[in-house]
Design an enzyme around this catalytic site. Structure first.
Site: not given
Length: 734
Positions: A404, A407, A436, A453, A476, A526-528, A616
């Protein structure tokens, strides 16, 4: 070019001219730790001006006369962004790229050349073909040449050029030589009293003789005053019909250069010191035709750009490393070698003038030696940076943390999202919703579909990478017949400084939002984090397009169903070749275009036309994903000759180039070997690949027609589903 250092500063090169191509090569040979270099050009291939007439005349091939910028950047460790520039904002230190976020720089260099002045003559912009940009000119010439070489006649049988300088004379002679057996008439209209102003009278006489031998009518003191469809008018009142008009005169700068507020000279060219810095902004450099050295003005000619390159590379380095800059002193005279259409040339330097086939061979050797620098790029590039940005600039005194601690700073993420929210207010996370993880409530009794993905960095252009990753993740959902609703981002940024992090976040997420906005999908969080390399992916959710319970499944094929593939194969092969510096930039462009084509419309068509099953085609290749569709009692027969293929992929296969995942895909399939090169395509991993659809035989033609109408020009039937015989292979090829 970073050689393991975290990114601290951005050097942005606008334009793929001679000076930038050489400077990039020089910078790559002695990389600067902490510096990221980005080259922006509207085309992956930039022409070498000295060989363009030879290309038109048929003496050279396209690849011999163009520098592959995508390949050069891959070798140099630089980012390549294929885009136009339309704004320069020096206060914000940004360049505007149409349809996408502005690109931020710390140091900027321009080498965009000049362009013909079409606006000074009414009708010229609408009815004439300018010689620059060369890509558009080359396409127009190829179309004209093909018409004549097929034996088709032009209505007026007349090709006109407007100019009178060296470029127009060379092009007129090259065109006439190439079409010498097709007998169109050629005319060169020159506003001046004579052609080739500034040349020695003997060189001018030699060129006139060549023009006369080629049957090219030269009209001097004939300034074109107006152009209409198929007709040009000169100031003396005469008019001439033409089938094609090429404009080779009146060099001018791109309008956005002057609109930046930086000082320019007549024609809109950027005024620079002898250090090649803008007289108004020390972090903006310029070279080639776009620049005018105030202390040493010179005519616009490619030879000056080539001579400026070493000084430009040195001064970009020196500015970043806080060292004294060098001054460039352009020569007063230079050797001019003017090609005469056939394999002859005239050489001029001051009073020395000579011509003949030997002069063309001399010119040919010089030109080929220049291009060899970019064809045979050195191997064994330095692993360590030759220089490192000063600590005051780098601001990186502690090794990056893991977990972490790696980040991305919350302030930078918030700042990037705040900037993007202004552009995508309906599709970007709100200030209270950028979490997140997000809870998405489906309609009562409804069905929600979710997928995830993540991709490693595939292209160096972060905006395109964002678009590709978003399309890949949404694929997808489309394969399930789902309408995307929400997405969560999973993002790893390469170790870099805080301001660079924010820049990259804006570019990557703007690319993704470009795709999400097109299909009504909202990015909800989201998460970065930071890591050794870029990775970008999305968790996506959706609802059935056809209403509750009406979606596409994988394992619902029926015996006799036809298999339809909506996109060509070969992305894994082409990008493997790109990593080995063996791919053609034009083929990469085609692969990127294919990856950017959304399968959203294909899914809607498949549902409407009653497709029986869908998936796909991605990392496991066509064979692997087809295997996932088959039930134990089913088999498939594929027509190898029918497989759609991206340009360049088969040639790379023939040369032995394959994705690193190819072997695993082939091994996991249990399939044997085959001699048909298209067989290997079945195991090529695809990024943002097409849909593989099953449909009843009676409905196959209608489904294909609907797909073609929806824009999937490469959609094709590739096989059928059969009952699996005892002991038979589940997938067979013929």
């Amino acid at each position: 070019m970073l050689t393991g250092s975290s990114v601290q500063r951005d050097l942005v090169l606008i334009g793929g001219g001679h000076a930038h191509a050489l400077a990039l090569r020089m910078l790559a040979m002695r990389p600067i730790g902490g510096l990221r270099v980005t080259l922006v050009s509207p085309s992956s291939h930039t022409p070498y001006s000295g060989m363009l007439p030879g290309l038109l005349a048929g003496h050279y091939r396209f690849a011999e006369t163009h520098i592959d910028l995508a390949r050069l950047c891959q070798w140099a460790g630089a980012r390549f962004i294929e885009a136009e520039v339309d704004v320069l904002d020096t206060r914000a230190r940004q360049v505007g790229l149409p349809g996408r976020p502005a690109l931020t720089y710390d140091v900027l260099s321009l080498d965009i050349g000049s362009q013909p002045d079409l606006d000074s003559v009414p009708g010229a912009r609408e009815h004439a073909t300018p010689v620059k940009p060369v890509a558009e000119f080359w396409a127009r010439w190829q179309a004209l040449e093909a018409t004549l070489l097929r034996g088709e006649c032009l209505p007026s049988r007349h090709i006109a050029l407007v100019g009178g300088g060296a470029g127009s004379v060379e092009l007129a002679l090259a065109m006439a030589h190439r079409l010498r057996d097709r007998a169109p008439a050629f005319s060169l209209f020159c506003a001046a009293a004579d052609i080739l102003p500034g040349y020695h009278h003997r060189a001018r006489a030699t060129a006139k003789q060549a023009l006369s031998r080629a049957g090219i009518a030269v009209h001097c003191a004939s300034r074109v005053s107006a152009v209409s469809a198929g007709q040009l008018t000169v100031e003396n009142g005469g008019s001439t019909a033409f089938d094609a008009l090429f404009w080779c005169t009146g060099a001018a700068a791109a309008p956005w250069v002057g609109a930046s507020g930086l000082r320019t000279v007549q024609g809109g060219f950027l005024a620079v010191h002898d250090t090649l810095q803008s007289v108004d902004d020390p972090v903006v450099f310029a070279a080639g035709d776009i620049a005018t050295q105030l202390q040493h003005p010179r005519p616009k000619a490619g030879v000056y750009a080539v001579r400026q390159a070493p000084v430009l590379a040195a001064n970009l380095r020196n500015l970043l490393l806080q060292r004294p800059l060098r001054a460039h002193r352009p020569q007063q005279r230079f050797l001019s070698l003017l090609s005469l259409g056939e394999r002859r040339a005239v050489a001029e330097r001051g009073p020395f003038v000579a011509s003949g086939a030997w002069a063309w061979r001399w010119k040919d050797r010089i030109d080929r030696r220049f291009m060899a620098q970019f064809a045979a790029l050195p191997e064994g590039m330095p692993n360590a940076a030759a220089d490192t940005l000063p600590e005051a600039l780098a601001a990186a005194t502690q090794a990056p943390c893991g977990g972490c601690g790696a980040k991305v700073g919350g302030d930078r993420l918030a700042a990037a999202l705040g900037e993007l929210r202004q552009r995508y207010p309906q599709h970007c996370p709100t200030t209270d919703g950028a979490e997140d993880a997000a809870v998405v409530t489906a309609p009562a009794g409804g069905i929600q579909l979710q997928s995830l993905d993540i991709l490693r960095g595939l292209v160096s252009d972060p905006w395109l990478m964002g678009r590709i990753a978003a399309n890949h993740a949404l694929s997808d959902l489309y394969a399930s017949g789902a309408q995307p609703t929400t997405a969560l981002a999973a993002l790893t940024l390469p170790f870099s400084g805080p301001s660079v992090q924010q820049r990259d976040l804006v570019q990557l997420l703007a690319g993704a939002l470009h795709e999400f906005a097109a299909v009504g999908c909202q990015l909800v969080g989201g998460h970065s984090l930071q890591g050794p390399e870029l990775a970008l992916g999305f968790a996506v959710s959706g609802e059935p397009m056809g209403g509750a319970g009406q979606f596409l499944r994988k394992r619902t094929l029926h015996e006799g169903d036809r298999l339809i593939l909506t996109k060509p194969l070969g992305t894994g092969i082409l990008f493997a070749a790109h990593m080995q510096l063996q791919a053609d930039g034009r083929h990469l462009h085609g692969a990127i275009d294919s990856m950017l084509q959304s399968s959203y419309a294909a899914a809607r068509v498949a549902l409407a036309q009653g497709a029986s099953a869908a998936t796909d085609v991605t990392g496991f290749g066509l064979w692997g994903h087809l295997q996932e569709m088959l039930r134990p009692e089913q088999g498939a027969v594929l027509e190898l000759a029918a497989l759609p293929v991206l340009p360049g992929a088969l040639a790379q296969l023939a040369a032995g180039r394959r994705s690193t995942m190819h072997e695993a895909n082939a091994r996991n399939s249990g399939a044997g070997a085959a001699t048909d090169p298209r067989y290997d395509l079945l195991f090529d991993p695809q990024t943002s690949g097409g849909l593989l659809l099953g449909v009843a035989e009676a409905a196959a033609a209608d489904l294909l027609a609907a797909l073609h109408e929806a824009g999937y020009a490469d959609a094709v039937e590739i096989g059928e589903i059969v009952a699996l015989s005892a002991g038979a292979e589940p997938i067979r090829c013929r």
